[in-house]
Design a protein around this motif. Sequence first.
Motif, PDB file in Angstrom:
ATOM      1  N   ILE A   1       1.046  -1.152   0.190  1.00  0.00           N
ATOM      2  CA  ILE A   1       0.109   0.045   0.069  1.00  0.00           C
ATOM      3  C   ILE A   1       0.985   1.106   0.119  1.00  0.00           C
ATOM      4  O   ILE A   1       1.660   1.368   1.087  1.00  0.00           O
ATOM      5  N   SER A   2       0.948   2.015  -0.965  1.00  0.00           N
ATOM      6  CA  SER A   2       1.529   3.300  -1.183  1.00  0.00           C
ATOM      7  C   SER A   2       1.121   4.369  -0.096  1.00  0.00           C
ATOM      8  O   SER A   2       0.095   4.267   0.572  1.00  0.00           O
ATOM      9  N   ARG A   3       1.876   5.306   0.290  1.00  0.00           N
ATOM     10  CA  ARG A   3       1.652   6.202   1.202  1.00  0.00           C
ATOM     11  C   ARG A   3       0.440   7.129   0.932  1.00  0.00           C
ATOM     12  O   ARG A   3      -0.300   7.262   1.734  1.00  0.00           O
ATOM     13  N   SER A   4       0.178   7.319  -0.506  1.00  0.00           N
ATOM     14  CA  SER A   4      -0.783   8.095  -0.715  1.00  0.00           C
ATOM     15  C   SER A   4      -2.016   7.552  -0.459  1.00  0.00           C
ATOM     16  O   SER A   4      -3.228   7.818   0.160  1.00  0.00           O
ATOM     17  N   LEU A   5      -2.015   6.074  -0.851  1.00  0.00           N
ATOM     18  CA  LEU A   5      -3.374   5.168  -0.599  1.00  0.00           C
ATOM     19  C   LEU A   5      -3.599   4.978   0.936  1.00  0.00           C
ATOM     20  O   LEU A   5      -4.878   4.739   1.415  1.00  0.00           O
ATOM     21  N   ALA A   6      -2.597   4.727   1.448  1.00  0.00           N
ATOM     22  CA  ALA A   6      -2.597   4.501   3.055  1.00  0.00           C
ATOM     23  C   ALA A   6      -3.350   5.656   3.620  1.00  0.00           C
ATOM     24  O   ALA A   6      -4.262   5.719   4.777  1.00  0.00           O
ATOM     25  N   LYS A   7      -2.911   6.855   3.382  1.00  0.00           N
ATOM     26  CA  LYS A   7      -3.446   8.130   3.776  1.00  0.00           C
ATOM     27  C   LYS A   7      -5.073   8.177   3.412  1.00  0.00           C
ATOM     28  O   LYS A   7      -5.817   8.683   4.054  1.00  0.00           O
ATOM     29  N   ARG A   8      -5.431   7.930   2.202  1.00  0.00           N
ATOM     30  CA  ARG A   8      -6.564   7.970   1.750  1.00  0.00           C
ATOM     31  C   ARG A   8      -7.440   6.801   2.286  1.00  0.00           C
ATOM     32  O   ARG A   8      -8.804   7.001   2.719  1.00  0.00           O
ATOM     33  N   LEU A   9      -7.179   5.665   2.734  1.00  0.00           N
ATOM     34  CA  LEU A   9      -7.793   4.807   3.506  1.00  0.00           C
ATOM     35  C   LEU A   9      -8.382   5.352   4.722  1.00  0.00           C
ATOM     36  O   LEU A   9      -9.144   4.745   5.389  1.00  0.00           O
ATOM     37  N   LYS A  10      -7.502   6.296   5.483  1.00  0.00           N
ATOM     38  CA  LYS A  10      -7.742   6.713   6.747  1.00  0.00           C
ATOM     39  C   LYS A  10      -8.995   7.615   6.706  1.00  0.00           C
ATOM     40  O   LYS A  10      -9.628   8.012   7.814  1.00  0.00           O
ATOM     41  N   CYS A  11      -9.386   8.111   5.729  1.00  0.00           N
ATOM     42  CA  CYS A  11     -10.364   9.259   5.439  1.00  0.00           C
ATOM     43  C   CYS A  11     -11.863   8.379   5.733  1.00  0.00           C
ATOM     44  O   CYS A  11     -11.823   6.950   5.726  1.00  0.00           O
ATOM     45  N   ARG A  12     -12.638   9.063   6.174  1.00  0.00           N
ATOM     46  CA  ARG A  12     -13.991   8.429   6.667  1.00  0.00           C
ATOM     47  C   ARG A  12     -15.227   8.749   5.904  1.00  0.00           C
ATOM     48  O   ARG A  12     -16.214   9.023   6.344  1.00  0.00           O
ATOM     49  N   ASP A  13     -14.879   9.212   4.729  1.00  0.00           N
ATOM     50  CA  ASP A  13     -16.073   9.718   3.785  1.00  0.00           C
ATOM     51  C   ASP A  13     -16.486   8.780   2.711  1.00  0.00           C
ATOM     52  O   ASP A  13     -17.111   8.907   1.736  1.00  0.00           O
TER      53      ASP A  13
END
Length: 336
Positions: free
Chosen positions: A188-200
């Motif tokens: 999982i790339s850093r950008s994808l890991a960051k996106r996964l943490k969103c709650r939208d």
Amino acid sequence: MAVPAIVAMLLIMLIRAVIMLRMIVGSLMLMRRWLRCRRGNGRQMQAAAGRHGIREEHGQQQQDDGAIKAHGRKIAQSGHAVKPQLHYANAHLDDIATIHPSLTPMSHQYYRLPGGLVRALQASTPFPPLEAALQEPNGLIAIGGELTAERLLSAYRQGIFPWFSEGEPILWWSPDPRMVLFPTELKISRSLAKRLKCRDYEVRFNTAFSEVIAACAATPRAGQDGTWITEGIMEAYTALHRLGYAYSAETWMDGKLVGGLYGVSLGRMFYGESMFHHTTDASKLAFVHMVRRLQALGYGMIDCQMKTRHLASLGAREITRAEFSQRLNELVHYPA
């Protein structure tokens, strides 16, 4: 000659004529596809890329803004729902219409292609052993048959999958090497890991299978002029879903389905089929959640089928057909 005998002879001649006509029609369909591909100047399989490997939408989602196509048949850079026009071009099928009897005692029929003989399937014809798959086009192992649940499950248990375009006979494949993702090796790339943490967003499973496969078929692909997900494919996999073998993962935002994937599950083996997204990263979110879910359930391997750069970036890698078959045999026999 007695009238009954004459009638019987006429019926036999009629049956033979019908069988011959069906063989000719099938051969003409294949020839038409070959002629189309020759006009395409024989593009290579890697260039056309991505079919089974959970095909991703819009070619790597515009070079990484759209990344996944899993067979968990299909995460790939050239579009999840479109079959590349490359197999026939690579094969140079000059005598594709030639059919001859098998030399085996069972007297099955085969298509003669430049790369070798390909089993012609009838309703009760079994698949040949995987070693019979052609090297060119890579993995073509049988032609024909029907997309019944029984046939599809038999194919998947042996490491074979269907892949063909509208107007073609059903083509069955078992490529060597085989692209797979082991759930523990997911990257999982850093950008994808960051996106996964969103709650939208919300990821659901098996709440909109028909909508997912329809969206996979309908999503346009840059540089592609059709889809391999035909009406027959949709009906067949929806039937597998009703039987409990086909699954979907869906990304929802504001109550709308915006991305997802579907595939086939047998034992502790998952076969990715196709993906789609209507908003950035929606299919990737569904894919990561699906892989994590499969890992938690003890699944050992996800079949991605064809190698793409994008699949490799997610942790998928190639293994030989022999290793794939060995691991498959161990995994499919686990209870669901």
